[in-house]
Design a protein around this motif. Structure first.
Motif, PDB file in Angstrom:
ATOM      1  N   CYS A   6       0.837  -1.205   0.000  1.00  0.00           N
ATOM      2  CA  CYS A   6       0.000   0.000   0.000  1.00  0.00           C
ATOM      3  C   CYS A   6       0.875   1.260   0.000  1.00  0.00           C
ATOM      4  O   CYS A   6       1.933   1.283   0.614  1.00  0.00           O
ATOM      5  CB  CYS A   6      -0.891  -0.039   1.237  1.00  0.00           C
ATOM      6  N   TYR A   8       0.374   3.958   1.550  1.00  0.00           N
ATOM      7  CA  TYR A   8       0.152   4.852   2.688  1.00  0.00           C
ATOM      8  C   TYR A   8       0.877   4.394   3.954  1.00  0.00           C
ATOM      9  O   TYR A   8       2.079   4.472   4.009  1.00  0.00           O
ATOM     10  CB  TYR A   8      -1.348   5.042   2.917  1.00  0.00           C
ATOM     11  N   CYS A   9       0.191   3.891   4.961  1.00  0.00           N
ATOM     12  CA  CYS A   9       0.715   3.907   6.333  1.00  0.00           C
ATOM     13  C   CYS A   9       1.765   2.827   6.627  1.00  0.00           C
ATOM     14  O   CYS A   9       2.117   2.008   5.779  1.00  0.00           O
ATOM     15  CB  CYS A   9      -0.428   3.863   7.328  1.00  0.00           C
ATOM     16  N   LEU A  11       1.884   0.120   8.217  1.00  0.00           N
ATOM     17  CA  LEU A  11       1.675  -1.339   8.145  1.00  0.00           C
ATOM     18  C   LEU A  11       2.272  -1.877   6.847  1.00  0.00           C
ATOM     19  O   LEU A  11       2.710  -3.008   6.778  1.00  0.00           O
ATOM     20  CB  LEU A  11       0.185  -1.674   8.144  1.00  0.00           C
ATOM     21  N   GLN A  12       2.224  -1.037   5.799  1.00  0.00           N
ATOM     22  CA  GLN A  12       2.669  -1.481   4.474  1.00  0.00           C
ATOM     23  C   GLN A  12       1.982  -2.803   4.101  1.00  0.00           C
ATOM     24  O   GLN A  12       2.636  -3.817   3.798  1.00  0.00           O
ATOM     25  CB  GLN A  12       4.192  -1.589   4.409  1.00  0.00           C
ATOM     26  N   CYS A  13       0.658  -2.765   4.168  1.00  0.00           N
ATOM     27  CA  CYS A  13      -0.132  -3.953   3.849  1.00  0.00           C
ATOM     28  C   CYS A  13       0.235  -4.479   2.456  1.00  0.00           C
ATOM     29  O   CYS A  13       0.378  -3.709   1.503  1.00  0.00           O
ATOM     30  CB  CYS A  13      -1.617  -3.606   3.856  1.00  0.00           C
ATOM     31  N   LEU A  39      -7.343  -5.036   3.935  1.00  0.00           N
ATOM     32  CA  LEU A  39      -6.906  -3.673   3.631  1.00  0.00           C
ATOM     33  C   LEU A  39      -7.943  -2.718   4.190  1.00  0.00           C
ATOM     34  O   LEU A  39      -9.120  -3.083   4.322  1.00  0.00           O
ATOM     35  CB  LEU A  39      -6.812  -3.448   2.111  1.00  0.00           C
ATOM     36  N   CYS A  40      -7.533  -1.503   4.491  1.00  0.00           N
ATOM     37  CA  CYS A  40      -8.542  -0.500   4.841  1.00  0.00           C
ATOM     38  C   CYS A  40      -8.997   0.180   3.553  1.00  0.00           C
ATOM     39  O   CYS A  40      -8.472  -0.085   2.462  1.00  0.00           O
ATOM     40  CB  CYS A  40      -7.995   0.510   5.846  1.00  0.00           C
ATOM     41  N   LYS A  42      -8.478   2.967   2.356  1.00  0.00           N
ATOM     42  CA  LYS A  42      -7.441   3.708   1.618  1.00  0.00           C
ATOM     43  C   LYS A  42      -6.640   2.748   0.731  1.00  0.00           C
ATOM     44  O   LYS A  42      -6.271   3.082  -0.384  1.00  0.00           O
ATOM     45  CB  LYS A  42      -6.498   4.428   2.598  1.00  0.00           C
ATOM     46  N   GLY A  43      -6.368   1.560   1.265  1.00  0.00           N
ATOM     47  CA  GLY A  43      -5.653   0.571   0.464  1.00  0.00           C
ATOM     48  C   GLY A  43      -6.462   0.128  -0.747  1.00  0.00           C
ATOM     49  O   GLY A  43      -5.961   0.055  -1.869  1.00  0.00           O
ATOM     50  N   ALA A 179      -4.969   2.164  11.351  1.00  0.00           N
ATOM     51  CA  ALA A 179      -4.407   0.960  10.707  1.00  0.00           C
ATOM     52  C   ALA A 179      -5.362  -0.210  10.953  1.00  0.00           C
ATOM     53  O   ALA A 179      -5.027  -1.169  11.662  1.00  0.00           O
ATOM     54  CB  ALA A 179      -3.027   0.659  11.277  1.00  0.00           C
ATOM     55  N   PRO A 181      -6.405  -3.013   9.592  1.00  0.00           N
ATOM     56  CA  PRO A 181      -6.085  -4.445   9.569  1.00  0.00           C
ATOM     57  C   PRO A 181      -5.333  -4.917  10.822  1.00  0.00           C
ATOM     58  O   PRO A 181      -5.382  -6.103  11.163  1.00  0.00           O
ATOM     59  CB  PRO A 181      -5.210  -4.592   8.318  1.00  0.00           C
TER      60      PRO A 181
HETATM   61 FE1  SF4 Z   1      -2.720   0.964   3.554  1.00  0.00          FE
HETATM   62 FE2  SF4 Z   1      -4.767   0.939   5.199  1.00  0.00          FE
HETATM   63 FE3  SF4 Z   1      -2.933  -1.042   5.273  1.00  0.00          FE
HETATM   64 FE4  SF4 Z   1      -2.303   1.385   6.141  1.00  0.00          FE
HETATM   65  S1  SF4 Z   1      -3.852   0.026   7.032  1.00  0.00           S
HETATM   66  S2  SF4 Z   1      -1.063   0.110   4.787  1.00  0.00           S
HETATM   67  S3  SF4 Z   1      -3.466   2.702   4.747  1.00  0.00           S
HETATM   68  S4  SF4 Z   1      -4.348  -0.562   3.598  1.00  0.00           S
END
Ligand code: SF4
Length: 700
Positions: A6, A8-9, A11-13, A39-40, A42-43, A179, A181
């Motif tokens: 991802c 964004y944040c 966690l780097q999902c 994923l959230c 945003k992901g 975050a 997940p």
């Molecule tokens: Fe992306 Fe959301 Fe996972 Fe953060 S929690 S890495 S924003 S999908």
């Protein structure tokens, strides 16, 4: 189909990007252990910026008249833009010295970019004036972790260890929204009988999932941690054998918490003494039963002028209970930005060289200079921290301070929205002879620039990120970038060439990563044994991962730290005394309320990207306040309010909720406004600004 992470944040999902014709869609990557396919929102919507009508695909240049007045931004060729930047930077260096030029990086840049940017500043520009917006993310936890534990890695264990705790204290974290997940670990912990405690002035979605929620007055978190340790000591619950074998400095800390009885904590924090006792009893009972206590801090307690002290105080609690080093127990920090961890390891921080080495360490300077092929004496020393750097921009020398930089290059950071005291920062940016911003879109900061360089976004390039666990992951290029944009590495290399830099600046990310590995070898954050192939094969590799052993066997990486020894040379953790001072600004007649800021689920950081993703809710800013306060102010839900602090004001609709303290208002920081209000008072150790509390007035 490309596996990646991802944009964004922290966690780097893991996710899979699937290309069908021109469309690019997100699919789960179920076997990636950090998020297990979750994923959230945003992901799920992270490809939404692709092909966006506001995407920049040509450089922009602002002409200046002879009297210095600024014209409009206009399209330019890459050669014109880069030549202009190199010419002005050279002129500024000649007239004002190397420190006349500054570089500002970001916690969202890949490791390769962060490394190349630090090298560019020190080698091509010769400036000490480099720092990055990660200073405003988790620097207080980093500073405390380094001092207490001898090593700063956000989580010194895999994220999945969280669910093994018997009691989890989340101090200043809204994990369920920031975050999502990761919140499954809270649910699993509770499903097996564990308990979650949340410390937050708001009853957030995370607090809703807790067993105990404590809501301190903003800026008083340190007092709570001191009070908990007081009760641990008073109950005779200190793990004396652990303290004797694995730590130093406890006697002084033991004495320092003697007066933090629960009633004193109640007086300072507003948390009832009975609740303070309930928390301490929970921790003490768990430890006595042989259970595991884990404390995790995040921005809520860290973004304060005493943020690093608060983290130290919580580490003291964890050490006194004998927890750090045990699986599912101890202390960790939940980093925020995508590369919040890696971004602080490779040299874009004012005081660091690659490998998380101090720039003031002669051996580190010699090692890194050898990799770069330059003389160690040519490397500049420590520069200003992020806010101090911005505050100094364009200023002449005084008796107290040298002149500030006259030109600045910004990569991946929307300072005008994300810096504290943002109106003042925008004024400093306008005072520059040259502001260069590399970005995907015309962010609020790019709109102020003299030169805007259009760069690739995450799915269009390859590079590594280091997530909150210290796991180095690989983002892989999934699509071809639009014509006209370049990668940040190409921008850095092109400028270095024009500046006749005495070192090479590769543009191939894998080549840069290999060089980063050599530069980091032997340092605390040693990446020398990590390769792209290993990351692909192993779902990421945890640092430290030194070069292969003499017989060629690869080092396995280090998922868990501190099992036998801490990072200090003697292997022991340090108990460190902290003294409560309180927030830099207290409510008064003119500003009678506490203001705190934070994130919402559907947006990320300054919102430069997420506000442009149409499938994410762009609500605009709002002012969250309690019904009692709303009644006192004579206002109602939806009515537009004015929030004022000593630095600025903003207007936004009221959101009346029961879930916040009646003496506190909350504003999310993803839009222009919130940081016009926030306080630039700095933590003396970490130089973290006090984003999370200041005195405010609200009127209808
Ligand atoms: Fe992306 Fe959301 Fe996972 Fe953060 S929690 S890495 S924003 S999908």
């Amino acid at each position: 189909m490309t596996t990646t992470h991802c944009p964004y944040c922290s966690l780097q999902c893991g996710m899979t990007l699937v290309r069908e014709g021109r469309a690019l869609t997100v699919e789960p990557w179920a076997t990636f252990p950090v998020n297990e396919g979750a994923l959230c929102r945003k992901g799920w919507t992270s490809t939404g910026l692709r092909g966006h009508r506001e995407r920049l695909t040509t450089p922009l240049v602002r002409d200046r008249a002879a009297d210095g007045s600024r014209g409009e931004l206009r399209a330019a060729s890459w050669d014109e833009a880069l030549d202009l930047v190199a010419d002005v930077l050279s002129r500024v260096r000649t007239v004002h010295g190397a420190d006349g030029v500054a570089v500002f990086g970001a916690g969202g840049l890949t490791n390769e970019k962060a490394y190349a940017l630090g090298k560019f500043a020190r080698v091509a520009l010769g400036t000490s004036q480099i720092d990055y917006n990660g200073r405003w993310c988790m620097s207080s936890a980093a500073s405390a972790g380094l001092r207490a534990l001898g090593l700063d890695r956000g989580l010194p264990f895999p994220l999945a260890d969280v669910e093994k705790a018997d009691v989890l204290v989340l101090a200043g974290s809204n994990l369920a929204e920031t975050a999502p997940p990761a919140a499954r670990h809270l649910d699993r912990l509770r499903a097996r009988g564990g308990q979650v405690v949340v410390v937050d002035p708001r009853r957030t979605p995370t607090a809703e999932r807790s067993d105990l929620h404590l809501a301190p007055v903003p800026g008083t978190d340190l007092a709570l941690a001191l009070g908990v340790l007081h009760l641990v000591v008073a109950a005779g619950a200190v793990d004396e054998a652990y303290v004797a074998a694995r730590t130093t400095g406890f006697d002084e800390v033991r004495r320092s918490v003697a007066t933090w009885w629960p009633e004193q904590v109640e007086r300072v924090t507003g948390i009832a003494a009975a609740e303070v006792r309930a928390l301490a009893d929970l921790l003490i009972g768990t430890a006595r039963a042989g259970g595991r206590v884990l404390v995790l801090t995040a921005r809520g307690v860290e973004q304060h002028s005493q943020g690093s002290d608060t983290v130290l105080a919580w580490i003291n609690v964890a050490l006194a209970l004998g927890m750090p080093g045990r699986e599912g127990a101890g202390y960790g920090c939940l980093t925020g930005q995508g590369n919040g961890q890696g971004g602080r390891e490779h040299g874009q921080k004012a005081d660091q060289l690659p490998g998380y080495r101090s720039i003031e360490d002669p051996a580190a300077r010699a090692h890194v200079a050898a990799v770069w092929g330059v003389d160690p004496t040519s490397l500049p020393g420590k520069g200003r921290s992020a806010y101090e750097l911005l505050d100094a921009l364009g200023r002449p020398a005084t008796d107290e301070a040298p002149a500030g930089p006259r030109a600045m290059l910004v990569l991946g950071s929307n300072i005008v929205v994300s810096a504290p005291n943002a109106l003042h920062v925008a004024e400093r940016l306008r005072s520059l002879d040259l502001l260069v911003v590399a970005d995907l879109v015309l962010s609020e900061t790019a709109a102020l620039a003299d030169v805007v360089l259009p760069v690739t976004q995450w799915a269009e390039e390859t590079g590594t990120m280091t997530n909150l666990e210290g796991r180095v992951v690989l983002r892989q290029r999934a699509v071809t970038p639009p014509a006209g944009v370049r990668t940040d590495l190409e921008v850095i290399a092109a400028l270095a060439e024009r500046l006749d830099a005495p070192s090479t600046f590769p543009t191939d990310p894998e080549e840069v990563f290999a060089e980063l590995g050599r530069a980091s070898a032997g340092g605390p954050a040693d990446y020398a044994g990590i390769t792209y192939d290993r990351i692909r094969a192993e779902h990421g590799v945890f640092w430290p991962c030194p070069a292969p052993y003499a017989d060629g066997t690869p080092h396995p990486g280090t998922p868990r730290l501190f099992a036998d020894r801490f990072g200090h040379a003697d292997g022991r953790a340090r108990f460190l005394v902290t003294t409560f001072r309180g927030a830099a600004e207290q409510p008064c007649d003119d500003y009678p309320l506490h203001l705190t800021t934070g994130r919402v689920l559907g947006q990320y950081q300054s919102g430069a990207q997420t506000r442009r993703v149409k499938d994410l809710p762009d609500t605009g800013p709002f002012v969250e306040l309690h019904p009692l306060l709303a009644r006192r102010l004579g206002t109602a839900d939806g009515e537009v309010l004015t929030v004022r602090t000593r630095r600025g004001s903003m207007r936004a609709p009221a959101r009346v909720v029961e879930t916040i303290r009646p003496d506190t208002v909350f504003v999310p920081f993803h839009w222009v406004g919130a940081n016009r209000l926030t306080n630039d008072a700095l933590d003396p150790a970490s130089r973290m600004p006090e984003f999370k509390v200041c005195a405010a007035a609200v009127s209808a």
